[in-house]
Every structure is written in C-alpha cells, then in structure tokens.
Design an enzyme around this catalytic site. Structure first.
Site, short mmCIF file in Angstrom:
data_model
loop_
_atom_site.label_atom_id
_atom_site.label_comp_id
_atom_site.label_asym_id
_atom_site.label_seq_id
_atom_site.Cartn_x
_atom_site.Cartn_y
_atom_site.Cartn_z
N ALA A 57 -18.48 23.54 8.81
CA ALA A 57 -19.89 23.62 9.16
C ALA A 57 -20.46 25.03 9.12
O ALA A 57 -21.59 25.24 9.55
CB ALA A 57 -20.10 23.03 10.56
N ASN B 274 -13.69 24.27 15.39
CA ASN B 274 -12.99 24.71 14.20
C ASN B 274 -13.71 25.87 13.53
O ASN B 274 -13.09 26.69 12.84
CB ASN B 274 -12.87 23.55 13.20
CG ASN B 274 -11.79 22.56 13.60
OD1 ASN B 274 -10.69 22.94 13.96
ND2 ASN B 274 -12.11 21.28 13.54
N HIS C 206 -24.59 27.37 14.93
CA HIS C 206 -23.57 28.40 14.88
C HIS C 206 -24.24 29.67 14.41
O HIS C 206 -24.86 29.68 13.34
CB HIS C 206 -22.44 28.03 13.92
CG HIS C 206 -21.80 26.70 14.20
ND1 HIS C 206 -20.95 26.48 15.26
CD2 HIS C 206 -21.90 25.51 13.54
CE1 HIS C 206 -20.56 25.22 15.25
NE2 HIS C 206 -21.11 24.62 14.22
#
Length: 267
Positions: free
Chosen positions: A119, A188, A218
C-alpha cells in the site's frame, strides 16, 4: 532476453488479497504467468479457480510462490520454498523486521525472494537515495480506523480510549522493527519502508487510530544530505478486510507482471 515460458504460480492464501490475485491470474490478465494451484489450510472446494494443493505439492509444480496469507507463512515456510529452488514473492513484509529471518531469507536459495511494496509508494526512490548515503531521518505515520488496530495485547485503558475517541489517538510509537510485531495485519508498510531504507531501527513509526478515517493513510517523511522527501498515500480499506487497503492485491499483481517479464513496467 525474452521469457519464452510462463511463470507457473502457486498462491498461498485465499483471503482478501489472494482472491483478487488468483482471479486475475486465472483469467489471463497477467501475461506470462499462469495460476497452477492454491495453498490454504481450509478446504476451499469449488471456490478457487485452480486445484487446491499442499505446499509440498505446489513446490513440485511451480517456479514461483506468491504469499498472501500473513507473516506466519513467511516465517514458517519462506526458507523451505527458497531451498526448493522456487522463487517467492512476499506480500507480508512485516515478517522481515525479524532480523534473523530476513538474513535467512536473503541467504537462502537457489530460489530468489522478492518483496511487494503493498500500500505504499516511493520505496524505489528511497532505495535509490540510500545508495548515495544514509537518510538521517525517516518517519512513517499510519492512520486507520480504531477497530482495525485493536490487538490482544492492548490494555483496557488504551482500548477504551480508542473506542470512545472523537479525534485521532496515537496508539503506538516506535521503530519499524517494533511496530509490525505488535500489529501483524496492519503495518506491513512500516517493514516495507525499512526494507527500502535498509535499517528498521532508523525508521520511526507512529500508529494513529482515527474514528473519522474514511481512508487508510500512510505518510512518509525522509531527509538526508542529498535531499528531503515526502510521500502521502490515502487508500480506501478493503471491504472484506478493513485492516488492509484495496490497492494491496493490485500491487502484488504489478510485482507479478514484472517477474513475468511484462514490458513497459516501471522498475
């Protein structure tokens, strides 16, 4: 040199990521790669578009295994896959914050291990910058819905704060070595950034629970003697598994396309 034979792919895991990857392979959307079998510890019956096999059977018929089942599979099976001569594409990069495991995987063979960025973007640039010298500061802030971040180790006070929050709450702050261990299904990305930077202890990570978070976000901020960098990603969560983002299986498919030799790929 042009690849003349298709990659024979075995897929471990038939969850939110595995279903998208498996269906794309089975319908021929990744030229140069074919789905040979699916490995899962549950009986899947006719729900999968390829035969269900054990890992041992998959290693006999595949030259590439795609892991889409979680960090435990990487820990338990990674070196076995590589020792068989089969290549391995890892989606659950969080397992690599275990320094000993990372070393074992990178040293194993003759199969080759690859990692998908999942991602997060900008990893290729961070890896290129790292070749010029170390990055002095790297910080990742991951923000998700509180319910996707709840963990068995959390004490009642923290759980109450998360569940009753009306504004963002920092759930944990630490390094990219510490955080993925505490959030094995949700961070992750932290491990992927650490792989790009080359040092999990150099990446500071903040995990934030936000009750208003429609998107999973993020934010990577990095700086060094050669420049400063900022990347921000905002993804819709997967409807079947809100702990992961909808884009993750498509990142796996992009990696598969590169391994299958598709031209036009940004490497």
């Amino acid at each position: 040199m042009t690849r003349t034979t298709a990659r024979r792919v075995g897929l471990i895991g038939w969850g939110a990521i595995g279903r998208v990857v498996g269906d794309a392979l089975a319908t021929g959307r990744i030229p140069g790669a074919e789905l040979v079998c699916v490995v899962d510890n549950r009986p899947l019956g006719d729900s999968v578009p390829a035969p269900q096999r054990t890992l041992e059977q998959a290693l006999e018929s595949c030259d590439l295994i795609v892991e889409a089942a979680g960090q435990g599979v990487v820990r338990e099976c990674g070196t076995t896959i590589l020792a068989s001569g089969t290549d391995l594409l890892v989606a659950s990069t969080g397992a690599l914050t275990d320094g000993q495991l990372a070393k074992e995987l990178l040293d194993a063979g003759p199969g080759r291990v690859y990692f998908t960025g999942g991602a997060v973007g900008g990893l290729d640039l961070l890896q290129a910058v790292r070749a010029m010298g170390p990055l002095h500061e790297v910080h990742l802030t991951t923000t998700k819905l509180p319910s996707t971040l709840e963990q068995p180790w959390m004490e009642g006070e923290l759980l109450d704060r998360m569940r009753s929050a009306t504004a963002p709450v920092e759930v944990m702050a630490g390094t990219a070595r510490d955080v993925p261990v505490k959030f094995p299904k949700s961070t992750n990305v932290a491990a992927s950034v650490a792989l790009a930077v080359g040092d999990p202890d150099a990446v500071r990570v903040s995990v934030v629970a936000d009750p208003a978070a429609r998107h999973t976000s993020h934010v990577i901020e990095a700086s060094g003697t050669h420049g400063s960098y900022r990347f921000e990603m905002r993804h819709l969560p997967d409807t079947a598994n809100p702990a992961t983002s909808q884009v993750v299986p498509y990142a796996v498919l992009r990696s598969l396309a590169a391994l299958a030799g598709r031209t036009g790929q940004i490497l």
